[in-house]
Design a protein around this motif. Structure first.
Motif, PDB file in Angstrom:
ATOM      1  N   PRO A  14       0.539  -1.438   0.088  1.00 50.97           N
ATOM      2  CA  PRO A  14       0.269  -0.086  -0.466  1.00 50.97           C
ATOM      3  C   PRO A  14       0.763   1.125   0.249  1.00 50.97           C
ATOM      4  CG  PRO A  14      -0.602  -1.550   2.017  1.00 50.97           C
ATOM      5  CD  PRO A  14       0.372  -2.194   1.572  1.00 50.97           C
ATOM      6  N   GLN A  15       2.494   1.212   1.336  1.00 50.97           N
ATOM      7  CA  GLN A  15       2.748   2.580   0.519  1.00 50.97           C
ATOM      8  C   GLN A  15       3.614   3.043  -0.589  1.00 50.97           C
ATOM      9  OE1 GLN A  15       5.237   1.441   4.054  1.00 50.97           O
ATOM     10  NE2 GLN A  15       3.244   1.541   5.700  1.00 50.97           N
ATOM     11  N   SER A  16       3.812   1.766  -1.115  1.00 51.92           N
ATOM     12  CA  SER A  16       4.332   1.455  -2.334  1.00 51.92           C
ATOM     13  C   SER A  16       3.806   2.526  -3.686  1.00 51.92           C
ATOM     14  CB  SER A  16       4.877   0.630  -2.851  1.00 51.92           C
ATOM     15  OG  SER A  16       5.833  -0.188  -2.292  1.00 51.92           O
ATOM     16  N   ILE A  17       2.471   2.508  -3.660  1.00 49.96           N
ATOM     17  CA  ILE A  17       1.481   2.744  -4.122  1.00 49.96           C
ATOM     18  C   ILE A  17       2.142   4.345  -4.567  1.00 49.96           C
ATOM     19  CG2 ILE A  17      -0.866   2.594  -5.331  1.00 49.96           C
ATOM     20  CD1 ILE A  17      -1.496   0.288  -3.277  1.00 49.96           C
ATOM     21  N   GLY A  18       1.367   4.828  -5.888  1.00 48.59           N
ATOM     22  CA  GLY A  18       2.174   6.545  -6.272  1.00 48.59           C
ATOM     23  C   GLY A  18       3.500   6.368  -5.951  1.00 48.59           C
ATOM     24  N   LYS A  19       4.191   5.384  -5.328  1.00 46.03           N
ATOM     25  CA  LYS A  19       5.634   6.178  -4.590  1.00 46.03           C
ATOM     26  C   LYS A  19       6.664   5.279  -5.852  1.00 46.03           C
ATOM     27  CE  LYS A  19       7.827   6.653  -0.157  1.00 46.03           C
ATOM     28  NZ  LYS A  19       7.945   5.739   1.106  1.00 46.03           N
ATOM     29  N   TYR A  20       6.101   4.304  -6.174  1.00 44.17           N
ATOM     30  CA  TYR A  20       7.145   3.525  -7.519  1.00 44.17           C
ATOM     31  C   TYR A  20       6.272   2.844  -8.685  1.00 44.17           C
ATOM     32  CZ  TYR A  20      10.106   3.744  -2.390  1.00 44.17           C
ATOM     33  OH  TYR A  20      11.204   3.939  -1.289  1.00 44.17           O
ATOM     34  N   LYS A  21       6.662   2.258  -9.293  1.00 43.18           N
ATOM     35  CA  LYS A  21       5.676   1.507 -10.113  1.00 43.18           C
ATOM     36  C   LYS A  21       5.206   0.584  -9.580  1.00 43.18           C
ATOM     37  CE  LYS A  21       4.946   1.089 -15.267  1.00 43.18           C
ATOM     38  NZ  LYS A  21       5.575   1.756 -16.283  1.00 43.18           N
ATOM     39  N   THR A  22       3.926   0.197  -9.103  1.00 42.93           N
ATOM     40  CA  THR A  22       3.768  -0.740  -8.967  1.00 42.93           C
ATOM     41  C   THR A  22       2.430  -1.144  -9.344  1.00 42.93           C
ATOM     42  OG1 THR A  22       4.154  -0.305  -6.799  1.00 42.93           O
ATOM     43  CG2 THR A  22       2.985  -1.946  -6.673  1.00 42.93           C
ATOM     44  N   VAL A  23       2.812  -2.046 -10.421  1.00 43.23           N
ATOM     45  CA  VAL A  23       2.119  -2.817 -10.973  1.00 43.23           C
ATOM     46  C   VAL A  23       1.306  -4.646 -11.210  1.00 43.23           C
ATOM     47  CG1 VAL A  23       1.871  -4.243 -13.804  1.00 43.23           C
ATOM     48  CG2 VAL A  23       3.065  -2.030 -13.512  1.00 43.23           C
ATOM     49  N   SER A  24       0.124  -4.904 -11.762  1.00 45.35           N
ATOM     50  CA  SER A  24      -0.518  -5.800 -11.217  1.00 45.35           C
ATOM     51  C   SER A  24      -0.567  -6.646 -12.226  1.00 45.35           C
ATOM     52  CB  SER A  24      -2.226  -5.933 -11.290  1.00 45.35           C
ATOM     53  OG  SER A  24      -2.634  -6.667 -11.913  1.00 45.35           O
ATOM     54  N   PHE A  25      -0.396  -8.128 -11.978  1.00 47.70           N
ATOM     55  CA  PHE A  25       0.298  -9.013 -13.409  1.00 47.70           C
ATOM     56  C   PHE A  25      -1.436 -10.146 -12.818  1.00 47.70           C
ATOM     57  CE2 PHE A  25       1.448 -13.173 -13.857  1.00 47.70           C
ATOM     58  CZ  PHE A  25       1.599 -13.454 -15.070  1.00 47.70           C
ATOM     59  N   PRO A  26      -2.526  -9.968 -13.141  1.00 44.67           N
ATOM     60  CA  PRO A  26      -3.589 -11.232 -13.269  1.00 44.67           C
ATOM     61  C   PRO A  26      -3.811 -12.162 -14.037  1.00 44.67           C
ATOM     62  CG  PRO A  26      -3.220  -9.269 -15.367  1.00 44.67           C
ATOM     63  CD  PRO A  26      -2.527  -9.276 -14.774  1.00 44.67           C
ATOM     64  N   PHE A  27      -3.634 -13.359 -12.934  1.00 50.87           N
ATOM     65  CA  PHE A  27      -3.333 -14.978 -13.160  1.00 50.87           C
ATOM     66  C   PHE A  27      -4.761 -15.247 -12.870  1.00 50.87           C
ATOM     67  CE2 PHE A  27      -2.819 -18.902 -10.993  1.00 50.87           C
ATOM     68  CZ  PHE A  27      -2.075 -20.113 -12.541  1.00 50.87           C
ATOM     69  N   GLU A  28      -5.589 -16.258 -14.171  1.00 52.46           N
ATOM     70  CA  GLU A  28      -6.889 -16.223 -13.873  1.00 52.46           C
ATOM     71  C   GLU A  28      -6.535 -17.904 -13.672  1.00 52.46           C
ATOM     72  OE1 GLU A  28      -9.435 -14.720 -17.139  1.00 52.46           O
ATOM     73  OE2 GLU A  28      -8.969 -12.898 -15.965  1.00 52.46           O
TER      74      GLU A  28
END
Length: 421
Positions: A236-250
């Protein structure tokens, strides 16, 4: 040639209290699954299949059986730099404390990781059931120029309240995150998912607790001793501060957090086409290569039964059940909806006679067992009746425990002849 850019860190979890009594004498990653494997075999096998063969398993509770399993199982070539090492919480000059959370476990073990050359740290959970090629996640991480990539899984509204839920923009960058939201907050947290997921009502992106970190950022984050947990604090603290990306797995994925989910995951293997595929040669699940005889079955009706090697079975019927290694089941016994973990050894005729063993290891004759988990090395006498179900209240005795209607017979317990549960 395996991937030299990655160090894999498998988090063994805390005390595993929600999986008690299976974690009474062993750590969570060492809990036996599917009749012959242990939970830790899943992330380790995924790493091996992904050619990421430098692994650390971090644990602090009851780690002896985990150490033994890993030492006996994962022996790479003398000429290879591949390894699986267990790191238990240790006192050092810098720290005299137990691991305080997932991030603190990585922080306290950092000096071990930094002895190796790597560019990315792959952080995994030791108590999940799934098959994934981690290269897909790593490549997505590199291509997006991310600092942190979070593995995400679409979940429904009922399950969303027990996950960290996140939202992303059109480039899959994570824009917001909420830990275990209450159901009244969920209305604002729906995400764009595939039509297949939408049809199943799985429209919330849950964090899988699987992360890729760039090495330099991980070192910087670990230097800040005010954070102890990845899910609750660092992500949560890294969002907006560092590039934090989702990798969706289905694909199929389940978090084995409690007795109920553990039971369902194991019995799910008896389905005609199980969601977790143990028969895929490209995604093998590795474990201790025991040299056991084939199983011997006499006069038994089998329906949707998974039976490991080395068993001697005379039961009348086994239905929708998983029977683990070296299991012995007596005549006229019926077993339904049960996971029997098996035994660590065979009792010889000499042992039985010289020690006057009254109740042999395994399940006796004329028993009826339904909705149960029978841990390793249990002795269940003749004419025992265990009928689990929602009609039973949660309770605990010296030899068994009832949770959510599932009767769990404790490791090494003896259930006397004629007992009714």
């Amino acid at each position: 040639m395996f991937n030299q850019k990655v160090i894999s860190i498998i988090l063994g979890g805390g005390q595993g209290s929600r999986l008690y009594p299976l974690t009474e004498s062993r750590s969570k990653p060492a809990v036996p699954i599917a009749g012959k494997y242990r939970l830790v075999d899943i992330p380790i096998s995924n790493c091996i299949n992904s050619e990421m063969k430098r692994m650390y398993v971090l644990t602090q509770f009851n780690s002896a059986s985990l150490n033994k399993h890993i030492k006996n199982t994962y022996n790479f070539s003398f000429f290879s730099s591949a390894f699986v090492d267990v790191l238990a919480a240790e006192q050092t000059i810098q720290s005299g404390d137990w691991f305080q959370g997932t991030a603190d476990a990585v922080r306290q073990s950092m000096h071990h990781f930094l002895q190796h050359d790597f560019e990315y740290a792959l952080i995994l959970s030791g108590d999940q059931l799934y098959q994934m090629d981690y290269n897909d996640m790593l490549n997505a991480h590199i291509e997006s120029g991310a600092d942190i990539t979070v593995g995400t899984y679409p979940v429904n509204a009922k399950d969303a309240t027990s996950f960290g839920i996140l939202k992303t923009d059109e480039n899959k960058a994570i824009t917001s995150f909420i830990e275990k939201p209450s159901s009244d907050l969920l209305v604002d947290w729906k995400s764009e998912v595939s039509d297949d997921m939408k049809a199943q009502g799985r429209e919330y992106l849950g964090s899988m607790g699987i992360y890729v970190f760039n090495k330099k950022l991980l070192i910087d984050l670990m230097n800040d001793k005010s954070t102890n947990d990845f899910g609750k604090e660092i992500i949560p603290q890294s969002i907006g501060k560092y590039k934090t990306v989702s990798f969706p797995f289905e694909g199929y994925w389940t978090d084995i957090g409690n007795i109920d989910s553990f039971f369902e995951a194991n019995l799910g293997l008896t389905d005609e086409i199980p969601q977790f595929n143990l028969y895929d040669l490209n995604q093998r699940v590795y474990t201790n290569a025991r040299i056991l005889p084939t199983s011997k079955i006499s006069g038994t009706t089998l329906n949707k039964a998974v039976i490991a090697e080395g068993c001697i079975i005379h039961a009348a019927m086994i239905e929708k059940s998983v029977i683990g290694i070296r299991s012995r089941i007596g005549r006229e016994t019926t077993i339904i909806n049960t996971y029997m973990m098996g035994s660590d050894l065979y009792e010889s005729l000499e042992d039985i006679e010289s020690r006057h063993i009254e109740i042999l290891m395994g399940i006796g004759e004329r028993c009826f067992i339904k909705n149960a988990i029978i841990d390793k090395n249990c002795r269940i006498g003749d004419d025992v009746r265990i009928n689990g179900g929602r009609h039973l209240k949660d309770t605990e005795t010296d030899s068994y425990c009832i949770k959510d209607g599932i009767v769990v017979v404790k490791k090494g317990a003896t259930i006397p002849k004629g007992t009714i549960i």
